[in-house]
Design a protein around this motif. Structure first.
Motif, PDB file in Angstrom:
ATOM      1  N   ASP A   1      82.683 141.449   1.430  1.00  0.00           N
ATOM      2  CA  ASP A   1      82.623 142.031   0.127  1.00  0.00           C
ATOM      3  C   ASP A   1      83.739 142.421  -0.656  1.00  0.00           C
ATOM      4  N   ILE A   2      84.848 141.715  -0.313  1.00  0.00           N
ATOM      5  CA  ILE A   2      86.610 141.459  -0.477  1.00  0.00           C
ATOM      6  C   ILE A   2      86.283 140.403  -1.761  1.00  0.00           C
ATOM      7  N   PHE A   3      87.026 140.767  -3.461  1.00  0.00           N
ATOM      8  CA  PHE A   3      86.364 140.285  -3.880  1.00  0.00           C
ATOM      9  C   PHE A   3      86.810 138.622  -4.101  1.00  0.00           C
TER      10      PHE A   3
ATOM     11  N   GLY B   1      89.005 136.937  -5.725  1.00  0.00           N
ATOM     12  CA  GLY B   1      90.294 135.839  -5.721  1.00  0.00           C
ATOM     13  C   GLY B   1      91.557 136.461  -5.224  1.00  0.00           C
ATOM     14  N   PHE B   2      91.040 137.557  -4.266  1.00  0.00           N
ATOM     15  CA  PHE B   2      91.814 137.951  -2.889  1.00  0.00           C
ATOM     16  C   PHE B   2      91.966 137.049  -2.039  1.00  0.00           C
ATOM     17  N   VAL B   3      90.701 137.004  -1.400  1.00  0.00           N
ATOM     18  CA  VAL B   3      90.581 135.635  -0.256  1.00  0.00           C
ATOM     19  C   VAL B   3      90.981 134.606  -0.310  1.00  0.00           C
ATOM     20  N   GLU B   4      91.460 134.076  -1.583  1.00  0.00           N
ATOM     21  CA  GLU B   4      91.345 132.921  -2.035  1.00  0.00           C
ATOM     22  C   GLU B   4      93.733 132.918  -1.161  1.00  0.00           C
ATOM     23  N   GLY B   5      93.445 134.383  -2.097  1.00  0.00           N
ATOM     24  CA  GLY B   5      95.318 134.149  -0.989  1.00  0.00           C
ATOM     25  C   GLY B   5      95.821 134.254  -0.099  1.00  0.00           C
ATOM     26  N   VAL B   6      94.641 135.051   1.086  1.00  0.00           N
ATOM     27  CA  VAL B   6      94.692 135.050   2.588  1.00  0.00           C
ATOM     28  C   VAL B   6      94.995 133.738   3.479  1.00  0.00           C
ATOM     29  N   LYS B   7      94.406 133.199   2.704  1.00  0.00           N
ATOM     30  CA  LYS B   7      93.769 132.083   3.659  1.00  0.00           C
ATOM     31  C   LYS B   7      95.112 130.571   3.214  1.00  0.00           C
TER      32      LYS B   7
ATOM     33  N   GLY C   1      97.578 153.250  -7.497  1.00  0.00           N
ATOM     34  CA  GLY C   1      97.496 153.017  -9.175  1.00  0.00           C
ATOM     35  C   GLY C   1      97.161 150.895  -8.947  1.00  0.00           C
ATOM     36  N   TYR C   2      97.395 150.994  -7.718  1.00  0.00           N
ATOM     37  CA  TYR C   2      96.564 149.833  -7.216  1.00  0.00           C
ATOM     38  C   TYR C   2      94.709 149.837  -7.209  1.00  0.00           C
ATOM     39  N   LEU C   3      94.584 149.101  -7.057  1.00  0.00           N
ATOM     40  CA  LEU C   3      93.291 148.697  -6.981  1.00  0.00           C
ATOM     41  C   LEU C   3      92.090 148.463  -6.048  1.00  0.00           C
ATOM     42  N   PRO C   4      90.856 148.576  -5.586  1.00  0.00           N
ATOM     43  CA  PRO C   4      90.011 148.444  -4.285  1.00  0.00           C
ATOM     44  C   PRO C   4      90.417 147.033  -4.638  1.00  0.00           C
ATOM     45  N   ILE C   5      89.840 147.371  -3.120  1.00  0.00           N
ATOM     46  CA  ILE C   5      89.287 145.471  -2.701  1.00  0.00           C
ATOM     47  C   ILE C   5      88.651 144.859  -2.768  1.00  0.00           C
TER      48      ILE C   5
ATOM     49  N   LEU D   1      89.112 142.550 -12.143  1.00  0.00           N
ATOM     50  CA  LEU D   1      88.953 141.932 -10.914  1.00  0.00           C
ATOM     51  C   LEU D   1      87.807 140.665 -11.057  1.00  0.00           C
ATOM     52  N   ALA D   2      86.588 141.247 -12.032  1.00  0.00           N
ATOM     53  CA  ALA D   2      85.920 139.935 -11.817  1.00  0.00           C
ATOM     54  C   ALA D   2      86.475 138.553 -11.841  1.00  0.00           C
ATOM     55  N   TYR D   3      87.379 137.985 -12.412  1.00  0.00           N
ATOM     56  CA  TYR D   3      87.652 136.885 -12.568  1.00  0.00           C
ATOM     57  C   TYR D   3      89.343 136.817 -12.728  1.00  0.00           C
ATOM     58  N   GLY D   4      89.421 137.983 -11.718  1.00  0.00           N
ATOM     59  CA  GLY D   4      90.954 136.990 -10.991  1.00  0.00           C
ATOM     60  C   GLY D   4      90.969 136.444  -9.858  1.00  0.00           C
ATOM     61  N   MET D   5      91.873 136.049  -9.830  1.00  0.00           N
ATOM     62  CA  MET D   5      92.895 135.245  -8.790  1.00  0.00           C
ATOM     63  C   MET D   5      94.181 134.567  -7.881  1.00  0.00           C
ATOM     64  N   SER D   6      93.930 134.537  -6.782  1.00  0.00           N
ATOM     65  CA  SER D   6      95.290 134.476  -6.005  1.00  0.00           C
ATOM     66  C   SER D   6      95.821 133.097  -6.354  1.00  0.00           C
TER      67      SER D   6
END
Length: 424
Positions: free
Chosen positions: A126-128, A130-136, A342-346, A373-378
């Motif tokens: 369920d995590i976007f 682009g967020f997962v890319e940044g924590v692996k 002011g941040y965004l849902p994860i 959020l749909a096209y963001g990347m880390s």
């Protein structure tokens, strides 16, 4: 009274289907020390969430400790790592995470992201992406996204009206706005940028087709023509008076909210710093997604911090830390955190939640950030990324302020990255 509130919160959590599996057998709850760098309203909201998690179950108790700002937090982690006195869980800057991983003080989380710890596959997926890319790192998860933002373009509709143009969607249209403002006798630059230009440059280079640094860390393209074109473009904008950086103002949110530029690109989390000045100066205002450079597709880079668990934690503390992170990512909780800070849902479920959707209806300025959020990347991170970031910032400063040679500066940066990645 406190006991009744705890019981009430526990019943609310249970009614939402959020059970937190007991893992500790001791009578006393297992203590989880949580370091962060949140202040003001952010501090208030994280305290609320910590208290609610503690009230939702009896096996763990999270003890939060504010470490000041992000730099102080990272220094505290390094000092505590050397002294063998680390917390259980902490906020982490993405560029520093690989260094902690390499030092052996950060725990890989894959084996802990389980149904037993309320962090099963459904929540992870369920995590976007682009967020997962940044924590692996090395194909293992070393952190969980938490306080995240995107780049957002703030628009002074009054100045656009004076120039007689529509809101730009491309960087070429930003340049055209600068020309139109000058022709209309308006001295204000078309766009304001933060002193730190690294996110804008990397974003524009990637939009332009440059690999920059690939997600698998096998390719680096920082000194190619497609990578340096955006730097040349931005420098020309500044030299021609179509753009300005924050300079001595520190952050561009202040000058923009005083009406000094038609556009401003900054963090979506900076909206709270823009709106008071906009309202005070009675400026017609809107926000929109950031412009695209060249023939590329829309893209934004994620910024912000993650949560990691240190290897010194006991097995019980590790399990509790993951359950706490799961609690933070439940749809209503990640949405409430975003609304308050002011941040965004994860997660996608957080975006779809009633809390967030109602917030978007009442706060139209946030819609563009939510859409991105749909096209963001880390940006991919690696051991040595912190040094690369600092070098990149210095190089851009030399280019903008001192007319340093762009190809030479970027070739040196590319060589530095390749050296860290073993690609020389």
């Amino acid at each position: 009274m406190k006991k009744s509130i705890k019981v009430l919160l526990a019943s609310l959590v249970a009614s939402a289907g959020l059970s937190f599996a007991p893992t500790a057998s001791a009578q006393e709850p297992v203590e989880l020390t949580f370091w962060h760098a949140m202040n003001g309203p952010h501090q208030e909201m994280i305290t609320t969430l910590v208290e609610e998690f503690n009230a939702s179950q009896s096996d763990f108790v999270v003890v939060e400790q504010n470490q000041g700002d992000y730099n102080t937090l990272q220094q505290s982690i390094m000092a505590s790592g050397a002294a063998g006195d680390l917390p259980t869980i902490s906020q982490l800057s993405p560029s520093a995470t690989p260094d902690f991983m390499d030092a052996g003080i950060l725990l890989p989380l894959d084996n802990l992201l389980t149904e037993e710890n309320n962090f099963g596959e459904d929540l992870y997926n369920d995590i976007f992406p682009g967020f997962v890319e940044g924590v692996k790192y090395n194909d293992e998860v070393y952190a969980i996204p938490f306080s995240k933002s995107v780049r957002l373009m703030f628009v002074n509709e009054d100045l656009l009206a004076e120039a007689g143009v529509e809101t730009p969607t491309t960087w070429e249209e930003v340049e055209a706005l600068g020309v139109a403002l000058q022709e209309a006798g308006v001295d204000n630059p078309a766009i304001g940028l933060e002193n730190s230009l690294s996110m804008e440059v990397e974003t524009m280079a990637r939009q332009n087709g440059a690999t920059w640094v690939s997600q698998d860390l096998s390719e680096v393209e920082i000194a190619s023509e497609t990578a340096i074109e955006p730097i040349q473009f931005l420098k020309a904008l500044i030299d021609n008076g179509y753009a300005r950086t924050a300079g001595e103002d520190g952050f561009m949110s202040g000058p923009f909210s005083q009406g000094e530029t038609a556009l401003y690109i900054g963090s979506s989390a900076g909206l709270a710093y823009v709106l008071p000045g906009i309202e005070e100066n009675n400026i017609a205002f809107s926000t929109t997604e950031i412009p695209v450079y060249g023939e590329g597709e829309p893209l934004t880079l994620f910024a912000g911090n993650d949560l990691g668990v240190f290897a010194s934690a006991t097995e019980e503390q590790q399990a509790g830390a993951v359950q706490f992170m799961s609690f933070l990512l439940q749809p209503e909780n990640t949405a409430r955190w975003a609304v308050a800070t002011g941040y965004l849902p994860i997660t996608q479920s957080g975006v779809d939640s009633e809390t967030w959707q109602n917030y978007l209806v009442e706060n139209e300025y946030v819609q563009a950030a939510s859409d991105e959020l749909a096209y963001g990347m880390s940006s991919p991170q690696y051991v040595g990324a912190s040094e690369v970031f600092n070098t990149f910032e210095t190089s851009l400063e030399n280019i903008i302020l001192n007319d340093a040679d762009i190809p030479a500066e970027m070739q040196a940066l590319e060589d530095l990255v390749k050296g860290h990645l073993g690609l020389e």
